[in-house]
Scaffold this motif. Structure first.
Motif, PDB file in Angstrom:
ATOM      1  N   UNK A   1       0.836  -1.215   0.000  1.00 31.05           N
ATOM      2  CA  UNK A   1       0.000   0.000   0.000  1.00 31.05           C
ATOM      3  C   UNK A   1       0.864   1.255   0.000  1.00 31.05           C
TER       4      UNK A   1
ATOM      5  N   UNK B   1      -4.586  -5.820   1.340  1.00 34.16           N
ATOM      6  CA  UNK B   1      -5.435  -5.135   0.373  1.00 34.16           C
ATOM      7  C   UNK B   1      -5.971  -6.105  -0.665  1.00 34.16           C
TER       8      UNK B   1
ATOM      9  N   UNK C   1     -10.022  -7.689  13.508  1.00 34.57           N
ATOM     10  CA  UNK C   1     -10.126  -6.524  14.373  1.00 34.57           C
ATOM     11  C   UNK C   1     -10.316  -5.246  13.538  1.00 34.57           C
TER      12      UNK C   1
ATOM     13  N   UNK D   1     -13.468  -2.706  13.768  1.00 34.79           N
ATOM     14  CA  UNK D   1     -13.315  -1.271  14.030  1.00 34.79           C
ATOM     15  C   UNK D   1     -13.847  -0.433  12.875  1.00 34.79           C
TER      16      UNK D   1
ATOM     17  N   UNK E   1     -12.046   0.068   6.346  1.00 35.90           N
ATOM     18  CA  UNK E   1     -12.234  -0.529   5.022  1.00 35.90           C
ATOM     19  C   UNK E   1     -11.022  -0.285   4.136  1.00 35.90           C
ATOM     20  N   UNK E   2     -10.101   0.542   4.592  1.00 40.44           N
ATOM     21  CA  UNK E   2      -8.894   0.815   3.823  1.00 40.44           C
ATOM     22  C   UNK E   2      -7.746   1.101   4.762  1.00 40.44           C
ATOM     23  N   UNK E   3      -6.574   1.189   4.189  1.00 37.33           N
ATOM     24  CA  UNK E   3      -5.379   1.461   4.986  1.00 37.33           C
ATOM     25  C   UNK E   3      -4.556   2.545   4.299  1.00 37.33           C
ATOM     26  N   UNK E   4      -3.684   3.231   5.070  1.00 38.20           N
ATOM     27  CA  UNK E   4      -3.382   2.998   6.480  1.00 38.20           C
ATOM     28  C   UNK E   4      -4.531   3.452   7.383  1.00 38.20           C
ATOM     29  N   UNK E   5      -4.635   2.787   8.519  1.00 30.24           N
ATOM     30  CA  UNK E   5      -5.661   3.123   9.500  1.00 30.24           C
ATOM     31  C   UNK E   5      -4.976   3.185  10.858  1.00 30.24           C
TER      32      UNK E   5
ATOM     33  N   UNK F   1      -9.660   7.269  15.693  1.00 28.66           N
ATOM     34  CA  UNK F   1      -9.206   6.652  14.461  1.00 28.66           C
ATOM     35  C   UNK F   1      -8.832   7.711  13.438  1.00 28.66           C
ATOM     36  N   UNK F   2      -7.773   7.459  12.702  1.00 33.89           N
ATOM     37  CA  UNK F   2      -7.357   8.355  11.626  1.00 33.89           C
ATOM     38  C   UNK F   2      -7.155   7.501  10.390  1.00 33.89           C
ATOM     39  N   UNK F   3      -7.883   7.821   9.353  1.00 33.22           N
ATOM     40  CA  UNK F   3      -7.839   7.031   8.134  1.00 33.22           C
ATOM     41  C   UNK F   3      -6.993   7.742   7.085  1.00 33.22           C
ATOM     42  N   UNK F   4      -6.074   7.016   6.491  1.00 30.03           N
ATOM     43  CA  UNK F   4      -5.304   7.570   5.383  1.00 30.03           C
ATOM     44  C   UNK F   4      -3.979   8.180   5.797  1.00 30.03           C
TER      45      UNK F   4
END
Lengths: 234, 234
Positions: free
Chosen positions: B11, B43, B171, B175, B178-182, B190-193
């Motif tokens: 990723x 992914x 896990x 939580x 649905x995508x990374x980085x998470x 939580x912080x996505x992206x």
């Protein structure tokens, strides 16, 4: 979910509270998703090591009571232990637990922390073994699955895992813990003391129900997912 | 505080986001109290392994664009990588990452997870090495500090740490990732992206400010502290 448990091997309510917590955990439907981490807390960092002071003498001195009165107090705690099916001897020895905590961190690194803590509790409370004796600790540690050479290395080197013990203790202070056992679920909920099993079960259920995390940044950022990766300007 | 980071070695935003997170962490005053744990996320769990499919071919097929258009998309991501001082090659190979995640769990058990993840990212994105080749993985893992015999054992046994990879992925789903980085701070935020470094710094500061845990059971229970242990009925 992650439960962190601060405790001391010399702490009767930690010994009893661990059994109660485990009973509460066993009754929790989502128990398979719970990770348990044991953390260090010394009730008496200034205790001498090794020592041959009987616990009853220490208690009589600490509480300024007679040895018989100390024994009566211990008998009440022994009753609570028996209620959890745990043996409890009042002829055990008082001593410093720093080396035991260092061993428990080695146990954590080798995946045998929980088994080692059980073995240390049993040796102390059920068997009244002299935990100031490195040969005894070596035997207990290897019996719990710690590789013999790693146990020997940790016992021979006072610096081994010492920083990890201190870090746990600083963290307990930062979280406001003044006594043990102290249970923390996902750094959200704290439970102080060897509460009944049902208190632990309820706390786990509440933490599970409240489990949604708060998103601080929008999920439409630079992220890769099933549909591929976001590309700037596309 | 504990930050868990779900990511995949394949990723690009995880690779770039790790550098941005680390820049944000470096600017956070209480960085010494932050523990970082890397968690597994695939992914493309169905990707073949080993494979010799060029990433550009995979992208062209996935997005139904020409190879030139795929290269243009990659060039934009390469610009973002360069902004963090990271090398980025588009002639790398697409492949399954399950074995890499198993290795990362072995790295975690041996205290070298972060170094191993950096080495795998570098091998993939900066050096375009064939990560489907066990000999290459063995060399990368030992170079990052994993004992050679442990690396060989994990690479030879498809079951080694497989459960740990699956548990991380379950896990992530639980939580809502649905995508990374998470990124998850103390299971609260939580912080996505791959957000800018300053977003990470601000999130860490907010989590630190909100750090007080909620006490679920009264602290006057059966507990041991500086003053000794509570005794029933006393």
């Amino acid at each position: 979910m992650r439960v962190e448990i601060w405790s001391d091997i010399a702490c009767p309510w930690c010994y009893i509270g661990k059994a109660r917590f485990e009973a509460g955990l066993a009754a929790f439907a989502h128990r398979d998703g719970v990770e348990v981490v044991h953390r260090s807390f010394e009730l008496d960092p200034d205790a001498p090591a090794p020592t041959d002071i009987p616990v009853l003498d220490m208690l009589a001195s600490k509480y300024r009571v007679s040895r018989d009165e100390a024994a009566a107090m211990e008998a009440r705690v022994a009753d609570a232990a028996a209620g959890e099916g745990l043996d409890y001897r009042s002829d055990r020895i008082h001593g410093n637990t720093f080396d035991l905590h260092r061993l428990l961190h080695a146990g954590k690194a080798h995946g045998v922390q929980d088994a080692l803590l059980d073995a240390l509790y049993r040796a102390n409370f059920a068997e009244a073994r002299p935990l100031g004796d490195p040969a005894v600790l070596q035997e207990i540690a290897t019996g719990a699955g710690l590789p013999a050479e790693e146990a020997a290395r940790v016992l021979a080197d006072p610096a081994a895992y010492a920083q990890e013990v201190r870090a746990d203790e600083r963290e307990a202070a930062a979280l406001g813990a003044t006594g043990v056992p102290f249970f923390v679920i996902d750094r959200r909920y704290g439970i102080s003391g060897g509460q009944p099993a049902d208190v632990f079960r309820q706390a786990l259920e509440r933490a599970h129900a409240d489990g949604a995390i708060q998103t601080l940044a929008a999920p439409d950022g630079e992220v890769c997912g099933d549909d591929g990766c976001a590309v700037p300007g596309v």
